[in-house]
Design an enzyme around this catalytic site. Structure first.
Site, PDB file in Angstrom:
ATOM      1  N   ASP A  45     -28.013  13.389  12.385  1.00 39.60           N
ATOM      2  CA  ASP A  45     -26.922  12.612  12.136  1.00 39.60           C
ATOM      3  C   ASP A  45     -25.863  13.734  12.774  1.00 39.60           C
ATOM      4  O   ASP A  45     -24.564  13.167  12.925  1.00 39.60           O
ATOM      5  CB  ASP A  45     -26.152  12.487  10.962  1.00 39.60           C
ATOM      6  N   ARG A  87     -36.731   2.271  12.374  1.00 31.91           N
ATOM      7  CA  ARG A  87     -36.528   2.721  11.077  1.00 31.91           C
ATOM      8  C   ARG A  87     -37.415   1.553   9.971  1.00 31.91           C
ATOM      9  O   ARG A  87     -36.890   0.958   9.105  1.00 31.91           O
ATOM     10  CB  ARG A  87     -35.236   2.561  10.577  1.00 31.91           C
ATOM     11  N   VAL A 114     -36.467  12.338  14.794  1.00 31.09           N
ATOM     12  CA  VAL A 114     -36.235  11.365  13.731  1.00 31.09           C
ATOM     13  C   VAL A 114     -36.344   9.822  13.982  1.00 31.09           C
ATOM     14  O   VAL A 114     -36.816   8.808  13.533  1.00 31.09           O
ATOM     15  CB  VAL A 114     -35.034  11.832  12.889  1.00 31.09           C
ATOM     16  N   CYS A 171     -27.186   0.388  12.579  1.00 34.04           N
ATOM     17  CA  CYS A 171     -27.162   0.763  13.875  1.00 34.04           C
ATOM     18  C   CYS A 171     -28.420   0.588  14.662  1.00 34.04           C
ATOM     19  O   CYS A 171     -29.499   0.764  13.985  1.00 34.04           O
ATOM     20  CB  CYS A 171     -26.823   2.375  13.553  1.00 34.04           C
ATOM     21  N   ARG A 210     -17.654   2.798   9.571  1.00 32.82           N
ATOM     22  CA  ARG A 210     -18.645   2.670   8.986  1.00 32.82           C
ATOM     23  C   ARG A 210     -18.960   4.052   7.972  1.00 32.82           C
ATOM     24  O   ARG A 210     -19.284   4.227   7.056  1.00 32.82           O
ATOM     25  CB  ARG A 210     -19.888   2.312   9.458  1.00 32.82           C
ATOM     26  N   LYS A 225     -20.752   9.233   2.277  1.00 37.79           N
ATOM     27  CA  LYS A 225     -21.212   7.920   2.559  1.00 37.79           C
ATOM     28  C   LYS A 225     -22.875   7.847   2.204  1.00 37.79           C
ATOM     29  O   LYS A 225     -23.118   6.958   1.450  1.00 37.79           O
ATOM     30  CB  LYS A 225     -21.083   7.441   4.004  1.00 37.79           C
ATOM     31  N   ASN A 226     -23.725   8.800   2.842  1.00 40.30           N
ATOM     32  CA  ASN A 226     -24.878   8.598   2.432  1.00 40.30           C
ATOM     33  C   ASN A 226     -25.412   8.786   0.985  1.00 40.30           C
ATOM     34  O   ASN A 226     -26.382   8.667   0.430  1.00 40.30           O
ATOM     35  CB  ASN A 226     -25.752   9.425   3.516  1.00 40.30           C
TER      36      ASN A 226
END
Length: 417
Positions: free
Chosen positions: A304, A121, A326, A116, A397, A22-23
């Site tokens: 993640d 961020r 993070v 999310c 997602r 996905k990323n």
């Protein structure tokens, strides 16, 4: 609204293949905006975030066609370069259309992003990088408005390592005049995947995967074809699923070096882990030891996988300390794991996990974000009784058919409305 129902106590065994990342897929789709014409991608996962990216591309005048894991984008000159709030709010990565639109068409209006609720961020470094390339940037009514007659190369030092910022500025710099040098750049494999595609399009990007990336600007890019890299976070999630269930699971279609930090921690906890060039196997273990982790940018332990690893540590022998460096709000899964019997004390950036083998029992729980939803499913695999995970649209997602993959390994898991 769908829920996931997991019957715990089933040992997972077998072989499972990882889907496309996905990323990486999202960034590659937005990179297509740099060149008009027909782009072809393979190994594209079927995810809600990919659908959101397609909807955003449609709003910008692109056509998209999907068949299986193949995804085609036909880019045409857009009638508008505005990425509207209704589209951007669903997915954080939408901000990555800013660099391509600005570089290709000289302007972009992009809503401040959503996604999310795991932290603020900020996109400050994205915007500072665009300004360094010569763009005029204003923030009005919740939108980023960017304009530049022609981007000009720059030397840019990131104050903090940022994956999205590195990708956004790298894409914009491909069409800038001169040679841009990005220092303290993110090193993630997804950045290498993006750079490889940009180079297929005719860009001149060097150093991706290191802290210094050099981009020699070109006048024009052309469409190309590319296979999306496999998803290292899904691979890690599936390995932890095998470990927490007490089974033996082999994950294929993954380069072990991409999840080396997880493999190291699994071994430290007492699991035997074996690898080949494109697979990783976690072997059966009746018990495991608590180990500490601190999340950090690649190649260190990924944020993640923090929630999934916490579920594993809740059943370890001993106490572990998990540090989250993070995102400032990524312990929202702790309360739900505690509902299942875990003994976890969270602070703002650190959580103490007092592991107790066999402590988890099934309960109704609620997913709060993408990776938190995965951690609750994993906890349900090892819990006594039935666990019902609500709000699994978060899961959709970022994980393609997770319940089918876990079911094929022996999990008793089903999706219900």
């Amino acid at each position: 609204m769908d829920k996931m129902v997991v019957q715990g106590g089933q040992e997972l065994n077998g072989i499972v293949s990882v889907s496309g990342a996905k990323n990486s897929a999202l960034k590659l789709l937005f990179a297509s905006l740099l060149a008009e014409g027909h782009h072809h991608f393979s190994n594209v996962p079927k995810l809600m975030d990919v659908d959101s990216a397609a909807n955003l591309l449609h709003s910008l005048g692109c056509e998209t066609h999907r068949e299986g894991d193949s995804f085609d984008v036909i880019v045409q000159r857009p009638k508008t370069t505005e990425a509207h709030y209704d589209l951007v709010r669903k997915m954080r990565a939408s901000i990555l259309c800013l660099g391509p639109l600005l570089a290709k068409y000289g302007e972009a209006v992009v809503s401040l992003p959503g996604g999310c609720a795991i932290g603020t961020r900020p996109i400050d470094l994205h915007l500072e990088g665009m300004k360094a390339l010569g763009a005029e940037i204003t923030l009005e009514d919740g939108y980023v408005k960017a304009r530049a007659k022609k981007l000009v190369a720059t030397n840019f030092l990131f104050e903090l390592v940022t994956v999205g910022g590195t990708e956004n500025i790298m894409m914009a710099a491909t069409l800038a005049e001169g040679t841009t040098v990005l220092e303290n750049a993110a090193k993630e494999p997804e950045i290498v995947d993006l750079a490889n595609y940009l180079n297929k399009m005719g860009a001149k990007v060097k150093g991706a995967g290191t802290s210094v990336i050099t981009i020699e600007g070109v006048n024009e890019l052309k469409p190309a074809s590319h296979a999306v890299m496999s998803d290292r976070i899904e691979a890690g999630t599936l390995l932890i699923a095998g470990a927490i269930s007490g089974g033996e699971v082999t994950v294929t279609n993954i380069h072990p070096e991409w999840i080396e930090s997880l493999i190291f921690k699994l071994k430290e906890a007492g699991f035997k882990v074996s690898t080949t060039d494109n697979s990783v196997t976690v072997h059966k273990a009746k018990s495991w030891q608590a180990v500490d982790i601190n999340t950090a940018p690649y190649p260190l332990f990924p944020t993640d996988l923090q929630a999934q690893f916490m579920a594993l540590m809740s059943l370890a022998e001993g106490t572990s300390v998990i540090g989250e460096t993070v995102f400032e709000n990524r312990f929202m899964h702790v309360q739900e794991l505690c509902r299942m019997g875990a003994d976890i004390t969270p602070k703002s950036r650190v959580a103490v996990v007092r592991g107790r083998p066999g402590c988890l029992s099934g309960a109704p729980v609620m997913a709060t974000d993408l990776r938190a939803s995965a951690s609750l499913v994993l906890a349900g695999l090892a819990a006594r009784g039935e666990t019902t995970v609500g709000r699994i649209y978060h899961l959709d997602r970022g994980y393609e058919k997770l319940e089918a993959k876990l079911g094929a390994l022996g999990a008793k898991i089903k999706r219900v409305q």
